[in-house]
Write a protein that holds these residues in place. Sequence first.
Motif, short mmCIF file in Angstrom:
data_model
loop_
_atom_site.label_atom_id
_atom_site.label_comp_id
_atom_site.label_asym_id
_atom_site.label_seq_id
_atom_site.Cartn_x
_atom_site.Cartn_y
_atom_site.Cartn_z
N GLY A 1 30.13 8.15 59.75
CA GLY A 1 29.82 7.74 58.38
C GLY A 1 28.82 6.59 58.38
O GLY A 1 27.87 6.56 57.59
N LEU A 2 29.05 5.63 59.29
CA LEU A 2 28.15 4.47 59.39
C LEU A 2 26.74 4.92 59.77
O LEU A 2 25.74 4.44 59.21
N VAL A 3 26.66 5.83 60.74
CA VAL A 3 25.35 6.30 61.19
C VAL A 3 24.63 7.03 60.06
O VAL A 3 23.45 6.78 59.79
N SER B 1 23.18 2.28 47.41
CA SER B 1 23.96 1.80 48.54
C SER B 1 25.29 1.21 48.07
O SER B 1 26.33 1.41 48.70
N GLY B 2 25.28 0.50 46.94
CA GLY B 2 26.51 -0.06 46.39
C GLY B 2 27.57 1.00 46.15
O GLY B 2 28.75 0.79 46.41
N PHE B 3 27.12 2.16 45.65
CA PHE B 3 28.09 3.22 45.37
C PHE B 3 28.43 4.03 46.62
O PHE B 3 29.54 4.51 46.78
N LEU B 4 27.43 4.18 47.50
CA LEU B 4 27.64 5.02 48.68
C LEU B 4 28.42 4.26 49.77
O LEU B 4 29.20 4.86 50.52
N GLY B 5 28.22 2.93 49.83
CA GLY B 5 28.84 2.11 50.88
C GLY B 5 30.35 2.25 50.99
O GLY B 5 30.86 2.56 52.07
N PRO B 6 31.10 2.06 49.91
CA PRO B 6 32.55 2.16 50.01
C PRO B 6 33.01 3.55 50.46
O PRO B 6 34.11 3.70 50.99
N LEU C 1 27.13 1.90 66.56
CA LEU C 1 27.93 2.08 65.34
C LEU C 1 29.08 3.06 65.59
O LEU C 1 30.14 2.93 65.01
N LEU C 2 28.82 4.03 66.48
CA LEU C 2 29.84 5.05 66.75
C LEU C 2 30.99 4.48 67.57
O LEU C 2 32.06 5.10 67.66
N MET C 3 30.77 3.33 68.22
CA MET C 3 31.80 2.77 69.10
C MET C 3 32.67 1.74 68.39
O MET C 3 33.66 1.29 68.94
N LEU C 4 32.27 1.32 67.19
CA LEU C 4 33.06 0.32 66.48
C LEU C 4 34.43 0.90 66.12
O LEU C 4 34.55 2.10 65.87
N PRO C 5 35.46 0.04 66.09
CA PRO C 5 36.77 0.54 65.66
C PRO C 5 36.66 1.10 64.25
O PRO C 5 35.96 0.55 63.40
N VAL C 6 37.33 2.22 64.01
CA VAL C 6 37.20 2.88 62.71
C VAL C 6 37.99 2.12 61.65
O VAL C 6 39.20 1.92 61.78
#
Lengths: 214, 310
Positions: free
Chosen positions: B180-182, B232-237, B166-171
Amino acid sequence: MERVLKILFFALIVRPIVIIVLGLNLRGKQNLPVEGPSIVVANHNSHLDALVLMSLYPLSRLHKVRPVAAADYFLKNRYLSWFSRNCLGIIPIQRTGRMRKSELFAGCHEALDRGEILILFPEGSRGNPEELSEIKRGVYHIVHDRSDTRLTPVMMHGLGRALPRGEALLVPFNCDVIIGETIPDAETGEQLVESIKASFLDLQQYCITCRQTG
Amino acid sequence: MWEIPPHSLYAMLVVFGLLVTATTCRLILKRLKPEKDYTELRQRIQSWWWMIGILFLCLIVSRTTAIILFAFISFLALKEFFSIVPTRQADRRVLFWAYLSIPVQYYLVSIGWYGLFIIFIPVYLFLFLPMRMVLIGETRGFIQSAGIIHWAVMLTVFCLSHIAYLLMLPVKNADAGGMGLVIFLLFMTQFNDVCQFIWGKLLGRHKIIPKVSPNKTWEGFIGGLLTIALVSGFLGPFLTPLNFRFSLLAGLLISVSGFIGDVVISSIKRDLEIKDSGSLIPGHGGILDRCDSLIFTSPLFFHYLYYMSF
């Protein structure tokens, strides 16, 4: 000097290996004797056994902990002998000679008189991985006229997978170290052997790495 | 180094806030009922402090440090797995090779070679390990052993390494960054465990799989599912590139797969007749006990995210 070597060896090599490469499921730590004279009797599968048991002790008490080891193996050449005496602080036992019992265990008695803690494997040499073998009576000859000495049983499991007899490659495995309560005094050698065996089997049921097949 | 995207920083502060709350609650409980034994609760919370402290520190220091941390977690989990399952004494050297897959897999993560990262274990290691076993020449128990070893590596190395990737994905969400993803994945997975537990305690009547895990109830599962989807719906964005709707779906995915991971590891322990897989983390048991849900949520969340956003 010996004391410093032993502390360095354990702090820099043994402890990191025990913590990172191995891993201990430790139970009954409060039963471990920190004051001598006492004897820790454990089952024996691997060279790691004594190292793991000694690593349970704080570095400041390490010089008081002495594994009892076979002279024919640990003193077989100059280098191993230097290492065994200085880094491990073993008490050598002459297994092969025909010595009288009192002579044979003289070293152990001296150490106990100095208030040290012996680590002793009553099965003798390392058996097949994770199998209990016959318990020898030697330990009885040490304790039978010493009412001052506590006998603490420890059951270990898993180290025979990490480093079994005759292997040089250390493979990471967790192991169980289950420390039991003091073994009661016994009248005869057989009785003592029986109660050691009974407490090993009793402690074995707390091992969680025990489910392996042949 | 030391640059934390603002949203990730807020998320970390919130987590620390929760820890402080937990510690305060425990102290109040102890004051109110001094006769009760709260040792396990104390250990549990203390361990959370350590785990979260180490995780955040590694995330903050650098991406490489975080990847090394996850590699080390994989190592501990694989070691614990091998220690509790039956393996043949003859296979010691095969296990050694299995351990070596960890540095390779995480090296692939660190250079961002997605194509090989995704097939190295399921294809190459899968074919290599049985070949190495053949060289040993012991055929008794071959199938069982090959299955156990490969399954162990898949769960503890392949699945968990997705967190690191997840840390390697383009931001795509610059305010949250890769960390943030992690944080989102780890937080939602652990929070799901908590929610299912609490809803189960409050309303639990109907057991789902009494033979595997007697405490798991439909009420707990559904309550957890709804809570997690909403949070998750609110935290995701905020922490991921996903919008509200897709974050909601991510929450459902994490909740369901987290439940499955939990009961799969429970089944392993039932089969072996042990309660905990180890005693590494006081109050929690072993590392597998802590990572059980994560084993399932991380690859599934990763690929969902990858499909949706990249």
